[in-house]
Scaffold this active site. Sequence first.
Site, PDB file in Angstrom:
ATOM      1  N   GLU A  25       0.794  -1.233   0.000  1.00 61.37           N
ATOM      2  CA  GLU A  25       0.000   0.000   0.000  1.00 61.37           C
ATOM      3  C   GLU A  25       0.828   1.285   0.000  1.00 61.37           C
ATOM      4  OE1 GLU A  25      -2.864  -0.124   3.161  1.00 61.37           O
ATOM      5  OE2 GLU A  25      -3.885  -1.865   2.355  1.00 61.37           O
ATOM      6  N   GLU A  84      -5.088  -8.869   1.181  1.00 58.81           N
ATOM      7  CA  GLU A  84      -5.739  -8.558   2.458  1.00 58.81           C
ATOM      8  C   GLU A  84      -7.230  -8.359   2.238  1.00 58.81           C
ATOM      9  OE1 GLU A  84      -4.186  -5.180   4.675  1.00 58.81           O
ATOM     10  OE2 GLU A  84      -2.123  -5.799   4.279  1.00 58.81           O
TER      11      GLU A  84
HETATM   12  C1  FCB Z   1      -4.275  -2.149   5.658  1.00 63.39           C
HETATM   13  C2  FCB Z   1      -2.871  -2.452   6.129  1.00 63.39           C
HETATM   14  C3  FCB Z   1      -2.813  -3.488   7.223  1.00 63.39           C
HETATM   15  C4  FCB Z   1      -3.952  -3.361   8.205  1.00 63.39           C
HETATM   16  C5  FCB Z   1      -5.267  -3.266   7.496  1.00 63.39           C
HETATM   17  C6  FCB Z   1      -6.461  -3.173   8.402  1.00 63.39           C
HETATM   18  O1  FCB Z   1      -4.319  -0.858   5.142  1.00 63.39           O
HETATM   19  O2  FCB Z   1      -2.092  -2.907   5.062  1.00 63.39           O
HETATM   20  O3  FCB Z   1      -1.555  -3.415   7.824  1.00 63.39           O
HETATM   21  O4  FCB Z   1      -3.730  -2.320   9.060  1.00 63.39           O
HETATM   22  O5  FCB Z   1      -5.262  -2.152   6.634  1.00 63.39           O
END
Ligand code: FCB
Length: 443
Positions: free
Chosen positions: A165, A352
């Site tokens: 990110e 994620e």
């Molecule tokens: C993302 C991050 C991760 C975590 C999630 C909830 O932006 O990559 O580390 O904090 O959000």
Amino acid sequence: MNLQFPKDFIWGVATAAYQIEGAYNQDGRGESIWDRFSKTHGKILNGDTGDVACDHYNRYQEDVAMIKNLGVDSYRFSIAWPRIFPNGFGKLNPKGLDFYKRLVNELLENDLIPCATLYHWDLPQVLQDKGGWTNRDTAKCFQDYAAIMFQEFGDVVPYWITLNEPWCSAQMGYGNGQHAPGIKDPKQAIQAAHYLLYAHGLAVEAFRSVTGNGQIGITLNMSPKYPASDSPEDVAAAQRGFAADVGWYLDPVLKGAYPEEIFQIYKKHNLAPEMEAKDLDVISTAIDFLGINYYHRRILGAGNPDSIFNYKSYPSVYEKTRMGWEIYPEGIYDLLVYLNKTYGDLPLFITENGACFDDQLVEGEVHDHQRTKYLQDHFVQCHRAIEAGVPLKGFYVWSLMDNFEWAYGYDYRFGIVYVDYETQTRYLKDSAKWYREFLTTQK
Ligand code: FCB
């Protein structure tokens, strides 16, 4: 739930170094910008820091056993750059390296596929003191660090992610100051984004020069933008919003160019990044897959004199998680289909996806049915995308266990495993038990 994913689909759980490792000063680890930031008064909810976190550094064997017990195929973790190079470059810290050797060995012995992220926000503080991501040299240091990791682990780690990110690193780190290093300057944010992307490209180049048959990609946070109405102005605003947050990273990496409309807006406001002629060629060095972090969507409409992009946010329609993020599973489908249509048949991974709720531990159990439902509904949409022909290759749940949720500290829990921070005891929440059950149907 009765869904069959492809047999070679990779199921996993994800974490990041600063959020779980603790052991902030053990075995020669250097200071990171998150150590400094979390110890700055007022930056983190309840004054929490990652000093101890889940103490994973000392409990990694127990944690790998737990991952194995879930029945997943793969574990996505990140390497803490300041453990390897406490000063960001120069002298390597063998004890830091050794930790990741032990971790990777432990994973391999348990037949778990390691997926390593090289940078999940914990820049060595020494590099920040020289300008951090606004300094072009930081990208070079990253390349050197990455090259060493490829040499050390290239034959045992099959999946690599350069950056997690970069939008967050740049915009929250240098733009709105909510993340380390806490700078609030739009110009620095856009410059940081450029050098982050450049660092990504340099690392991919280094990867290509090391023999091995691993794969490398980048993970971007992507929230699809939906127009507030069908009016051409609102539709254009939503497209602009997506181009500014997501296209700004995707296009350089996959097309070798910044989105023109956004570039012109930055130029007009004297915010365009400084760059050299070959930078975009480096940034667009071919990758093997794209990592997607999806949590929610946003609704945008036209008109906002306070935003250089002239868009405004509309309130969400559906239920929200504890983060205030709207639950919108269809968004992951729309996003996957859009990416496939726009950028072609590049393999995609959800690196994620998960949710934060107010979990209660009662007699060793956490009945987090909302999280289970969140995951189920997103799995359904991913399955739909695969049926529609999208080359989605894997899915990592965020997160393996509760951890240091950045500015929100420990109070905000994303784990499918509950962590009692007083005793460091881990408890499988109902969502973890459901995930384990579901995975038995996929073999
Ligand atoms: C993302 C991050 C991760 C975590 C999630 C909830 O932006 O990559 O580390 O904090 O959000």
